[in-house]
Design an enzyme around this catalytic site. Structure first.
Site, PDB file in Angstrom:
ATOM      1  N   ALA A   1       0.930  -1.301  -0.041  1.00  0.00           N
ATOM      2  CA  ALA A   1       0.096   0.123  -0.059  1.00  0.00           C
ATOM      3  C   ALA A   1       1.035   1.154  -0.163  1.00  0.00           C
ATOM      4  O   ALA A   1       2.025   1.060  -0.024  1.00  0.00           O
ATOM      5  CB  ALA A   1      -0.916  -0.102   1.216  1.00  0.00           C
ATOM      6  N   LYS A   2       0.244   2.382   0.165  1.00  0.00           N
ATOM      7  CA  LYS A   2       1.012   3.623  -0.094  1.00  0.00           C
ATOM      8  C   LYS A   2       2.056   3.684   1.049  1.00  0.00           C
ATOM      9  O   LYS A   2       3.170   4.171   0.811  1.00  0.00           O
ATOM     10  CB  LYS A   2       0.022   4.772   0.208  1.00  0.00           C
TER      11      LYS A   2
END
Ligand code: GLU
Length: 324
Positions: free
Chosen positions: A250-251
Site C-alpha cells: 500500500a501507500k
C-alpha cells in the site's frame, strides 16, 4: 480480437505490486497479439490526483509497458478517464432503476456498523449488508426520502455465481455472498463495481487480469453484466505481492514504489526480471526487458501463492542493480 486493460487508481504511487499485475496483464494480451487500453479509475475525485495519474503513465512506460489506447494517446473507446464517463454510468443506472434492480438505501454508517459482528461478508469490506432498506414499503421510503439523500443499492439475485478463472481456477460463490451492494453513493459518486462493468463493456474488454483482492467483486460484477444485458469478460485473478510484514502493498510501502526504486538507481529490466522470477516465469532473477518475456509467456505458469517482497529480495534487487 483479444482486448485487455490497465485500470490504475491514481490515489497512490505505482508500487512493485501494481507493476507486477500490470506486467502480467500486458504479457497475457501481448502474447495473444491483442490490444490494451489504459483507463484511469479516477472516479473518486477527492481521492484521485492528476499528478499521480501522470506519474503512473511515466512509471509504466519506464518499465517497458505500452498500450494501444489511453488518456494520453486517445482511441476509439474514450474518454479513458472515469471522471469523464459520468453520462455512461448514469445511463446504466437509469436502466437498473427502470428494471427494478436497485433500491434506495437510507442506512447510516452507524447502523451498518451495528451489524459488524455478523460472521460473513466480503473480507475487504466487512459484513454483508442485511438488506434493511430492500424491505421498506413505499410509505417508509417516502418518509425517509424527506430527510435524507439515499445511496443506491443493487439487489443481488439469490443464486450461486460460478466462473472459470484463468489463473485461480474454478470459482463458486454461494447465494447471498457479500449481500446487496452500493452502486451510487449518497454523495452521487458512482461505485467502482458499476463503473468498471460499464467501462469494460464499452471498451470491448475480453480479458481482465487483476489482483486476488478483487476476486470477491467478480460475482457482483457478473450480476451487473447480466442485469445490464452486457457480455462479461474472462477473468484471471493473480496472487498479490505483499510487503515485508505480509500485508498487501500500500501507500505506506513507499520504498517499494517504482519512483523510489528508480531513484535508487535500479534499472527497469532488473525489476521486470525480479517480478518475472517471483511470478514463476523466469528461473533466475536476471535483468530482462518486458518485451523479451512475451513469446514464452504462459498464464498457467504464474505461481498461485502470494509473494512476499521481503527485505532480502529488495536487497538483492539493489545489489544486483549496482553490480550490473
Ligand atoms: N482500479 C482498480 C485498482 O486499482 C482495479 C480495478 C480492476 O482491475 O477491476 O485496484
Amino acid at each position: 480480437m483479444i482486448r485487455g486493460r490497465f485500470a490504475p487508481t491514481p490515489s497512490g504511487r505505482l508500487h512493485v505490486g501494481n507493476a507486477r499485475t500490470a506486467l502480467l496483464a500486458w504479457l497475457q494480451i501481448r502474447h495473444a497479439g491483442g490490444q490494451i487500453a489504459l483507463r484511469m479509475e479516477d472516479i473518486d475525485k477527492p481521492r484521485s490526483r492528476p499528478e499521480l495519474a501522470e506519474q503512473i503513465v511515466r512509471d509504466m512506460r519506464w518499465l517497458g509497458l505500452d498500450w494501444d489506447e489511453g488518456p494520453d494517446i486517445g482511441g476509439p473507446c474514450g474518454p479513458y478517464e472515469q471522471s469523464e464517463r459520468g453520462s455512461s454510468y448514469e445511463a446504466a443506472l437509469a436502466r437498473l432503476v427502470a428494471d427494478g434492480h436497485v433500491y434506495p438505501c437510507y442506512c447510516s454508517r452507524a447502523e451498518l456498523a451495528a451489524v459488524a459482528s455478523a460472521p460473513h461478508g466480503l473480507a475487504s469490506e466487512g459484513p454483508a449488508y442485511p438488506g434493511t432498506c430492500r424491505k421498506l414499503t413505499a410509505g417508509e421510503r417516502a418518509q425517509r426520502a424527506a430527510v435524507k439523500t439515499p445511496s443506491l443499492r443493487f439487489a443481488m439475485p439469490d443464486r450461486t455465481y460460478s466462473f472459470d478463472d484463468l489463473a485461480a481456477g474454478r470459482q463458486q460463490f454461494a447465494a447471498g455472498t457479500g449481500g446487496d451492494f452500493i452502486v451510487r453513493r449518497a454523495d452521487g459518486i458512482v461505485a467502482y463495481q458499476l463503473a468498471v462493468v460499464v467501462d469494460d463493456a464499452a471498451m470491448g474488454i475480453t480479458d481482465v487480469l487483476r489482483g486476488w483482492d478483487l476476486l470477491d467483486s467478480t460475482p457482483r460484477q457478473l450480476a451487473l453484466y447480466e442485469a445490464l444485458g452486457l457480455p462479461a469478460p474472462r477473468f484471471a485473478h493473480v496472487p498479490l505481492l505483499c510487503g515485508p510484514d505480509g500485508s498487501r502493498l500500500a501507500k505506506r510501502h513507499d520504498s517499494l514504489s517504482l519512483e523510489a526504486l528508480r531513484g535508487a538507481g535500479i534499472a527497469p529490466e532488473r525489476i521486470v526480471g525480479w517480478l518475472a522470477h517471483v511470478s514463476g516465469l523466469l528461473d533466475r532473477p536476471e535483468p530482462i526487458a518486458a518485451s523479451e518475456l512475451i513469446a514464452g509467456f504462459e498464464l498457467g505458469r504464474v505461481s498461485r501463492e502470494p509473494v512476499i517482497a521481503s527485505d532480502d529480495l529488495l536487497k538483492l534487487l539493489r545489489t544486483a542493480s549496482t553490480s550490473s
